[in-house]
Design an enzyme around this catalytic site. Structure first.
Site, PDB file in Angstrom:
ATOM      1  N   LYS A  76       0.780  -1.048   0.086  1.00  0.00           N
ATOM      2  CA  LYS A  76       0.204  -0.315  -0.051  1.00  0.00           C
ATOM      3  C   LYS A  76       1.007   1.015   0.204  1.00  0.00           C
ATOM      4  CE  LYS A  76      -4.230  -1.540   0.430  1.00  0.00           C
ATOM      5  NZ  LYS A  76      -5.377  -1.233  -0.531  1.00  0.00           N
ATOM      6  N   ASP A 108      -9.465  -0.492   6.410  1.00  0.00           N
ATOM      7  CA  ASP A 108      -9.069  -2.369   7.178  1.00  0.00           C
ATOM      8  C   ASP A 108      -7.944  -2.311   7.408  1.00  0.00           C
ATOM      9  OD1 ASP A 108     -11.579  -3.624   6.675  1.00  0.00           O
ATOM     10  OD2 ASP A 108     -11.178  -3.899   4.726  1.00  0.00           O
TER      11      ASP A 108
END
Length: 374
Positions: A76, A108
């Site tokens: 990410k 999340d």
């Protein structure tokens, strides 16, 4: 096009022909250069696993290991760092205040932590909203990056809605990795950032004397990484045109259900160890690429993901439940009842090259540690 529903013997599966003829524009060339200039940057490993190739009946299997990316345990950072760079550059170009702003997102786990890291390194603030069910250790990791964390009593989609509202305050910017009509520029930058992963794969395969993969399996939440993979391999930046397979939890298969319906749909999600994939609505930005460029989609269970993570660990590749979903999906696609038909549909033979995107390490998902403890 085919779509089947899950049963003890039949996987949740969608496939079609013609995806490899779909094309799109390539990503800007300066994305990879930006990442390469970051302190601590290095391409993540592309590990060959001959035992898996033998098990799956293909020529070669490689795993792109994202268990350590720019000091974080998941891919990410590629999207978050590039998006923050573009956000701040656009603010400066437009003459807006150059003082610290608050970067807001819902997560999340991995995206929020990456955004918090990017904000801290650039002297900005971060406000991260997490949905119900995110493990306390994932929250602690975000807080350790000096971010403000708000826990939302609801699913991921509700956290996204609340993050969007929070970002309407003065001196705030929403940096969300999913898009909806009217909010697409920042998610597009995040997708651009992810494509560095694919550029590395091309270079690493070339070093092995391989022109390109025949199949790439990618875990899917809202579809942003899958969009990046489709953009890379269906864009004019590469001559390789592999089959592209998306993999989701069977309790949150929003992309598969949307592909089967021929339009974006929202599904009700359940609990899953694949927390980073527990999303109920595809990104509106990603949808056209997914609809046009994916060859197939499959959904897997938590148990299948756990078995895949354990198998990767025995072969020396650390992977969390989300990352291991790629192997679980390829196993489901190529083996068992109907496996030969699915294999033919993907154009795979005993000399094919398969690349699995293992998007996170075990440290990125505390649920993986809990499962190992049991």
């Amino acid at each position: 096009m085919t779509a089947t529903t899950s049963s003890p013997r039949t996987p949740l599966w969608w496939a079609r022909t013609g995806a490899r003829a779909w094309t799109c524009a390539p990503v800007p060339r300066d994305v990879r250069a930006f990442h390469a200039a970051l302190p601590g940057y290095a391409p993540t490993p592309l590990t060959e696993l001959p035992f898996l190739a033998a098990e799956l009946g293909v020529g070669r299997v490689f795993v792109k290991d994202e268990s350590s990316r720019l000091g974080l345990p998941a891919f990410k950072a590629l999207g978050a760092f590039w998006a923050v760079h573009r956000v701040l550059a656009e603010r400066a170009r437009s003459g807006q205040e150059t003082g610290p702003v608050t970067l807001v997102t819902a997560t999340d786990g991995n995206h929020g932590r990456a955004l918090a890291r990017a904000a801290r390194l650039r002297g900005q603030h971060a406000h991260v909203l997490v949905p119900e069910g995110v493990h306390p250790r994932a929250v602690e990791a975000i807080v350790a990056e000096q971010a403000r964390v708000t826990e939302v009593p609801g699913p991921y989609d509700e956290a996204v809605r609340r993050a969007a509202r929070a970002a309407t305050a003065p001196d705030t910017v929403l940096v969300q990795d999913t898009a909806w009509p009217g909010y697409e520029q920042v998610p597009a930058w995040i997708v651009e950032g992810y494509t560095t992963l694919c550029a590395e794969i091309d270079e690493q395969l070339t070093a092995e004397g391989i022109a390109g993969p025949d199949l790439v399996a990618v875990p899917v939440g809202v579809g942003s990484l899958a969009q990046a993979v489709v953009t890379h391999y269906r864009g004019s930046a590469t001559d390789s045109s592999p089959a592209l397979l998306s993999v989701e939890p069977d309790s949150a298969a929003c992309v598969l259900e949307s592909l089967a319906a021929g339009k974006p749909v929202t599904v009700t999600t359940g609990g899953t160890s694949m927390a980073g994939l527990n999303c109920g609505t595809p990104s509106s930005l990603a949808w056209p690429s997914l609809h046009g460029g994916l060859d197939a989609a499959v959904a897997v269970s938590d148990a299948e993901s756990a078995r895949a993570a354990n198998r990767l660990a025995t072969l020396g590749v650390p992977s969390g439940p989300c990352g291991a979903a790629a192997l679980a999906g390829v196993r489901t696609a190529l083996t068992g009842a109907g496996g030969e038909e699915r294999r033919r549909g993907l154009g795979l033979g005993d000399r094919s090259v398969v690349v699995l995107l293992s998007t996170e390490g075990p440290a990125a998902n505390p649920y993986a540690e809990a499962a190992a403890d049991r």
